[in-house]
Each structure stands twice: as structure tokens, then as C-alpha cells.
Design a protein around this motif. Structure first.
Motif, PDB file in Angstrom:
ATOM      1  N   HIS A  65      -7.446   7.333   7.598  1.00  0.00           N
ATOM      2  CA  HIS A  65      -7.900   8.030   6.391  1.00  0.00           C
ATOM      3  C   HIS A  65      -6.730   8.570   5.577  1.00  0.00           C
ATOM      4  N   ARG A  66      -5.563   7.972   5.742  1.00  0.00           N
ATOM      5  CA  ARG A  66      -4.415   8.424   4.962  1.00  0.00           C
ATOM      6  C   ARG A  66      -4.620   8.203   3.473  1.00  0.00           C
ATOM      7  N   SER A  67      -5.300   7.129   3.112  1.00  0.00           N
ATOM      8  CA  SER A  67      -5.548   6.877   1.693  1.00  0.00           C
ATOM      9  C   SER A  67      -6.476   7.931   1.092  1.00  0.00           C
ATOM     10  N   VAL A  68      -7.348   8.521   1.907  1.00  0.00           N
ATOM     11  CA  VAL A  68      -8.212   9.594   1.421  1.00  0.00           C
ATOM     12  C   VAL A  68      -7.363  10.797   1.011  1.00  0.00           C
ATOM     13  N   VAL A  69      -6.327  11.087   1.804  1.00  0.00           N
ATOM     14  CA  VAL A  69      -5.411  12.176   1.471  1.00  0.00           C
ATOM     15  C   VAL A  69      -4.688  11.867   0.158  1.00  0.00           C
ATOM     16  N   VAL A  70      -4.265  10.612  -0.002  1.00  0.00           N
ATOM     17  CA  VAL A  70      -3.592  10.197  -1.237  1.00  0.00           C
ATOM     18  C   VAL A  70      -4.502  10.415  -2.445  1.00  0.00           C
ATOM     19  N   PHE A  71      -5.756   9.982  -2.349  1.00  0.00           N
ATOM     20  CA  PHE A  71      -6.689  10.143  -3.468  1.00  0.00           C
ATOM     21  C   PHE A  71      -6.987  11.615  -3.742  1.00  0.00           C
ATOM     22  N   ALA A  72      -7.100  12.421  -2.684  1.00  0.00           N
ATOM     23  CA  ALA A  72      -7.406  13.846  -2.866  1.00  0.00           C
ATOM     24  C   ALA A  72      -6.274  14.560  -3.603  1.00  0.00           C
TER      25      ALA A  72
ATOM     26  N   LEU B 210       0.838  -1.199   0.000  1.00  0.00           N
ATOM     27  CA  LEU B 210       0.000   0.000   0.000  1.00  0.00           C
ATOM     28  C   LEU B 210       0.875   1.252   0.000  1.00  0.00           C
ATOM     29  N   GLY B 211       1.943   1.219   0.802  1.00  0.00           N
ATOM     30  CA  GLY B 211       2.872   2.350   0.818  1.00  0.00           C
ATOM     31  C   GLY B 211       3.551   2.547  -0.521  1.00  0.00           C
ATOM     32  N   LEU B 212       3.949   1.443  -1.170  1.00  0.00           N
ATOM     33  CA  LEU B 212       4.606   1.539  -2.470  1.00  0.00           C
ATOM     34  C   LEU B 212       3.695   2.221  -3.495  1.00  0.00           C
ATOM     35  N   TRP B 213       2.428   1.801  -3.554  1.00  0.00           N
ATOM     36  CA  TRP B 213       1.529   2.374  -4.562  1.00  0.00           C
ATOM     37  C   TRP B 213       1.079   3.777  -4.201  1.00  0.00           C
ATOM     38  N   ALA B 214       0.986   4.078  -2.905  1.00  0.00           N
ATOM     39  CA  ALA B 214       0.707   5.462  -2.502  1.00  0.00           C
ATOM     40  C   ALA B 214       1.844   6.378  -2.946  1.00  0.00           C
ATOM     41  N   HIS B 215       3.072   5.906  -2.789  1.00  0.00           N
ATOM     42  CA  HIS B 215       4.239   6.659  -3.242  1.00  0.00           C
ATOM     43  C   HIS B 215       4.231   6.783  -4.761  1.00  0.00           C
ATOM     44  N   PHE B 216       3.878   5.712  -5.454  1.00  0.00           N
ATOM     45  CA  PHE B 216       3.816   5.690  -6.917  1.00  0.00           C
ATOM     46  C   PHE B 216       2.864   6.762  -7.436  1.00  0.00           C
ATOM     47  N   VAL B 217       1.629   6.791  -6.915  1.00  0.00           N
ATOM     48  CA  VAL B 217       0.593   7.611  -7.531  1.00  0.00           C
ATOM     49  C   VAL B 217       0.723   9.087  -7.165  1.00  0.00           C
TER      50      VAL B 217
ATOM     51  N   VAL C  24      -3.766   1.392  -5.179  1.00  0.00           N
ATOM     52  CA  VAL C  24      -3.936   1.906  -3.811  1.00  0.00           C
ATOM     53  C   VAL C  24      -5.236   1.381  -3.217  1.00  0.00           C
ATOM     54  N   LEU C  25      -6.299   1.441  -4.004  1.00  0.00           N
ATOM     55  CA  LEU C  25      -7.589   0.933  -3.525  1.00  0.00           C
ATOM     56  C   LEU C  25      -7.508  -0.559  -3.225  1.00  0.00           C
ATOM     57  N   ARG C  26      -6.839  -1.301  -4.088  1.00  0.00           N
ATOM     58  CA  ARG C  26      -6.705  -2.749  -3.909  1.00  0.00           C
ATOM     59  C   ARG C  26      -5.980  -3.090  -2.611  1.00  0.00           C
ATOM     60  N   TYR C  27      -4.834  -2.447  -2.375  1.00  0.00           N
ATOM     61  CA  TYR C  27      -4.041  -2.811  -1.197  1.00  0.00           C
ATOM     62  C   TYR C  27      -4.554  -2.150   0.080  1.00  0.00           C
ATOM     63  N   ARG C  28      -5.313  -1.073  -0.035  1.00  0.00           N
ATOM     64  CA  ARG C  28      -5.991  -0.555   1.151  1.00  0.00           C
ATOM     65  C   ARG C  28      -6.990  -1.584   1.653  1.00  0.00           C
ATOM     66  N   ASN C  29      -7.748  -2.166   0.746  1.00  0.00           N
ATOM     67  CA  ASN C  29      -8.717  -3.188   1.154  1.00  0.00           C
ATOM     68  C   ASN C  29      -8.019  -4.426   1.707  1.00  0.00           C
ATOM     69  N   ALA C  30      -6.899  -4.825   1.074  1.00  0.00           N
ATOM     70  CA  ALA C  30      -6.158  -5.989   1.567  1.00  0.00           C
ATOM     71  C   ALA C  30      -5.600  -5.737   2.963  1.00  0.00           C
ATOM     72  N   THR C  31      -5.123  -4.524   3.207  1.00  0.00           N
ATOM     73  CA  THR C  31      -4.573  -4.188   4.526  1.00  0.00           C
ATOM     74  C   THR C  31      -5.669  -4.211   5.578  1.00  0.00           C
TER      75      THR C  31
ATOM     76  N   PRO D 103      -2.027  -1.767  14.923  1.00  0.00           N
ATOM     77  CA  PRO D 103      -1.398  -0.529  14.470  1.00  0.00           C
ATOM     78  C   PRO D 103      -2.379   0.331  13.690  1.00  0.00           C
ATOM     79  N   ALA D 104      -2.049   1.622  13.577  1.00  0.00           N
ATOM     80  CA  ALA D 104      -2.906   2.524  12.820  1.00  0.00           C
ATOM     81  C   ALA D 104      -3.055   1.979  11.394  1.00  0.00           C
ATOM     82  N   GLY D 105      -4.274   2.020  10.893  1.00  0.00           N
ATOM     83  CA  GLY D 105      -4.552   1.336   9.636  1.00  0.00           C
ATOM     84  C   GLY D 105      -4.520   2.223   8.439  1.00  0.00           C
TER      85      GLY D 105
END
Length: 434
Positions: A287-294, A224-231, A408-415, A431-433
Motif C-alpha cells: 500500500h505504498r502507493s496509497v501513501v503517495v496518493f494521500a 513506479l519509483g520514478l513517478w512516485a518521486h516525481f509527484v 503512478v496509477l499506470r505503473y502501479r498496475n503494470a508492476t 518481493p514486496a509489491g
């Protein structure tokens, strides 16, 4: 040094070590971005086209990305100090070679040296943060590291352009090499790996290394971190590293100093946004992924307006573009926060290295694609690409944004599924999710 409550002396030591380590990272960003504002001059010096110019940055970034996992393993074994010293020496040597290179082959080799040294720097500083400071301060310090490091891009913009135009190519890059050598001495004197006098040795047999890498990769939070960094990283990174300056000067008609000033504004906004992103991640870890998408959506939207604008875009719109691109850097730091959250401290190096591959692979793909499209879309016999060529070239970004957002969406759900399973198996605080 005691592991109990930190004394005034220990806090001062931590601050000194961190300050010098961050200075090393600022210098690495300066070396990395020095080609971005000198790309037009480099094309003239070496008599090359856009695709050939792209090979300079591609060589540098490809080495950077390819070395992240090996450097992560080396970091867990040898510590931050040795890697910062090795990285600083390689970058200074690269700038020295770039200053004196008489042809394209040696110039590319010089950028390879810069990329190799750069690969050792950032994650070494993150490891210093993990060992010298309490965990609760980690998100802020990681963002602060990435944000302050962008001061190197300021040094690589207006001052370097002014020096280049005043004294010429060779003296400008010799000065860059001298700056790197000076910082190298500071690291040698001030930086230590941990606050303890005798840190425990880390096992490095092949089986242990392989197990750490497998465990880091198996953790969906790492991916999830890798793809968040990617996008989040590639658009701002490519703009600052290589193609933003030609886009502004050749495509939008900016004067060189005005284009460099706009890139400096991008860095200033990054400095402001970093703490804001860190605060949001600390307050709302789920909600870190929300920040990534925004951040991704805002960047894609502003680029759409710029690319669709008839004729040259107005200055206010290009300022808006630079402002939204400036948030990309702090946004990409969220990937490292995922690596820290979901991996134990003995795997920080390898997990961080895996995450850091994401954005730089995306940047390499975009740099290559922009160079190729510019050459294809530039009419034969024309010396510089027209604005329409830049439009087609930067439109390639939407393919990368689409891929990154899906992952990001895929690995957020997997996490989240893995966290739920772990809570069911062992009802302890998770841990914080994502």
C-alpha cells in the motif's frame, strides 16, 4: 570482516561510516538549499528579475537531474567513497565561486558546480546503506537518511540568513565553502565502500552498463519509483529551494527572519514525519502507493485553500501549508524503496539514479514556470511581484500533480501485472509489491 553475525566492532564501524556519510549528505542539502533563503539578496546583488533568478536554481537542479543516471553507473563502478569525495570537492568549489562571483554568468557556473557535486551524494549514501546494513533495516535507514539530511536545510535557513545579514555575502559563502571542505576531510578518513577489505571489481564494459540500464528501466517497479518521486517531491522542494522565501516575504508580508523560521519549521516536521512514513512502508508494502496518493492529495488541497484565500493568508494557514509540504520529502523516499525492492543489489546505483530524476525534473519545470509567470503577472515598473502573481504562479503545480498521479496509477498496475505473471511462472516468494 566476517559476513556472519555482525560483531560489536563491525556494528560500530557501520555506524561510523554511516554517520559520516549522512553528515556529507546534510552538508550537500545545506549547499543545495543555501540559495533558497538568499534569493532576494541574490536578486539585489546581481540586479536580476524573477525569471533570471530562477536560472540559478534551474542550472543547479538541471545538472543534478541530468547526472543521476551517469552517476548511478559511476557509483556501481567506483563506489560511494570516491563519489562522496568528488561531490564534496565540487560543492565546496561551487560555494567558493558563488562567494566571489562578480556577475551572473560566474554565479550560474557556481550553482552548476554545486548541482554536480550534489548529484553524487545522496545515492552514494544509499549504496552505503545497502552494503553495510541488513536488508530488513533498509527502508528505515533510507527514510532516516533523507530525513536527517534535511538538517542541512536548517543550517541553510536561519543561521545562514543571520550570517549573511551580519557579515555580508562573500564571508557568508566563504564560510559555507569552509564547512564543505571540513566534511570532505571526514569522508576521506572514515568512509569505506563495504565492510570487506577487498570488494569485488564490477565489470564496466559498455555492453554491461547498457544492459544494467536497460534492465533497470524495463522493470516497471523502477518507473513506479520514478513517478512516485516525481509527484511527491516537487512542491516542497521548490518551496524550500527558491520560491517559498520570496512568497512569504514579498507575497505574504513576512519579515525575513520569520520566513526563515517557517522554513526551519518545515525541516523539523520533516524530521518527525520520516520515521512515520518508513514505518508505514515497512508494515504495509503493498500500500505504498496509497501513501503517495494521500500525500499528494493533502498537499494539493492545502495549496488550494492558500491560493483561494482573499488577501494575505492567516499565519495558521501558512503553518499548515509548511507542515503538509514537510511530508513531501519523506514521501518522495518511497520512490527509492521501490527501486530497492524491484532491483538486485548490483543495479542499485543505476535504478536509484533513474528514480531520482523524477522529482528533480518536476522541480526544474516548476521553478521555471513560477519565474516566468511571476514576471508576466507583475505590473510594469513594480519592483516586487504582488500576491496575485504568486497565486497564478503556484497554480501551475496542479498540472504536474495531475500528470504524476496518472503515471503512478499506470505503473502501479503494470508492476502488479508483472508480479502476478512472475508468480505464475515461478511460484516462489515475490518481493514486496506496489
Amino acid at each position: 570482516m566476517s559476513a556472519a553475525a555482525p560483531t560489536v566492532a563491525s556494528r560500530r564501524s557501520a555506524a561510523l561510516v554511516y554517520a559520516v556519510a549522512v553528515t556529507a549528505y546534510v552538508t550537500a542539502v545545506f549547499h543545495r538549499s543555501s540559495l533558497g533563503v538568499t534569493g532576494v539578496d541574490a536578486a539585489d546583488r546581481f540586479h536580476i528579475n524573477a525569471a533570471a533568478l530562477a536560472t540559478f536554481s534551474v542550472a543547479q537542479l538541471a545538472v543534478y537531474a541530468a547526472m543521476q543516471v551517469p552517476v548511478g553507473v559511476l557509483l556501481d563502478r567506483f563506489g560511494s567513497r570516491r563519489l562522496l569525495l568528488a561531490g564534496g570537492a565540487l560543492m565546496a568549489a561551487g560555494q567558493l565561486c558563488f562567494a566571489l562571483a562578480p556577475d551572473v554568468r560566474l554565479a550560474v557556473a557556481a550553482r552548476v558546480l554545486v548541482g554536480l557535486g550534489d548529484a553524487m551524494t545522496f545515492i552514494s549514501v544509499l549504496r552505503i546503506v545497502a552494503f553495510w546494513f541488513p536488508g530488513r533495516r533498509n527502508p528505515l535507514l533510507v527514510q532516516l537518511t533523507g530525513t536527517v539530511g534535511q538538517l542541512g536545510a536548517v543550517l541553510g535557513a536561519v543561521p545562514l540568513v543571520a550570517l549573511l545579514h551580519h557579515v555580508g555575502w562573500t564571508p557568508a559563502f566563504l564560510t559555507s565553502a569552509a564547512l564543505g571542505a571540513t566534511v570532505l576531510l571526514l569522508v576521506l578518513v572514515a568512509v569505506r565502500d563495504t565492510p570487506h577489505a577487498d570488494p569485488a571489481a564490477v565489470a564496466t564494459d559498455p555492453a554491461t552498463v547498457r544492459r544494467q540500464l536497460v534492465d533497470s528501466w524495463a522493470q516497471p517497479g523502477t518507473r513506479l519509483g520514478l513517478w512516485a518521486h516525481f509527484v511527491t517531491q516537487f512542491s516542497g522542494s521548490v518551496f524550500a529551494l527558491l520560491w517559498g522565501y520570496p512568497f512569504l516575504v514579498q507575497g505574504q508580508g513576512f519579515a525575513p527572519t520569520a520566513a526563515a523560521s517557517l522554513l526551519t519549521l518545515m525541516t523539523v516536521v520533516t524530521l518527525i514525519c520520516g520515521p512515520v512514513i518508513a514505518h508505514l512502508c515497512a508494515r504495509h508494502p503493498f500500500h505504498r502507493s496509497v501513501v503517495v496518493f494521500a500525500i499528494t492529495a493533502a498537499t494539493a488541497a492545502v495549496w488550494a485553500v492558500v491560493l483561494a484565500w482573499p488577501g494575505r493568508a492567516p499565519h495558521w494557514l501558512l503553518v499548515a501549508l509548511v507542515v503538509v509540504l514537510a511530508v513531501n520529502g519523506p514521501g518522495s523516499m518511497i520512490g527509492f524503496d521501490y527501486a530497492r525492492t524491484f532491483n538486485p543489489v548490483h543495479r542499485i546505483g543505476s535504478a536509484t539514479g533513474i528514480v531520482n530524476v523524477g522529482g528533480f525534473v518536476a522541480s526544474i519545470l516548476l521553478i521555471l514556470a513560477v519565474g516566468v509567470v511571476l514576471d508576466l503577472a507583475t505590473p510594469a515598473g513594480r519592483g516586487t511581484p504582488p500576491l496575485d502573481a504568486f497565486r497564478w504562479a503556484f497554480a501551475v503545480q496542479y498540472l504536474l500533480w495531475g500528470l504524476g498521479a496518472v503515471q503512478v496509477l499506470r505503473y502501479r498496475n503494470a508492476t502488479r501485472r508483472r508480479q502476478a505473471a512472475e508468480r505464475t511462472a515461478a511460484p516462489v516468494p515475490a518481493p514486496a509489491g506496489a
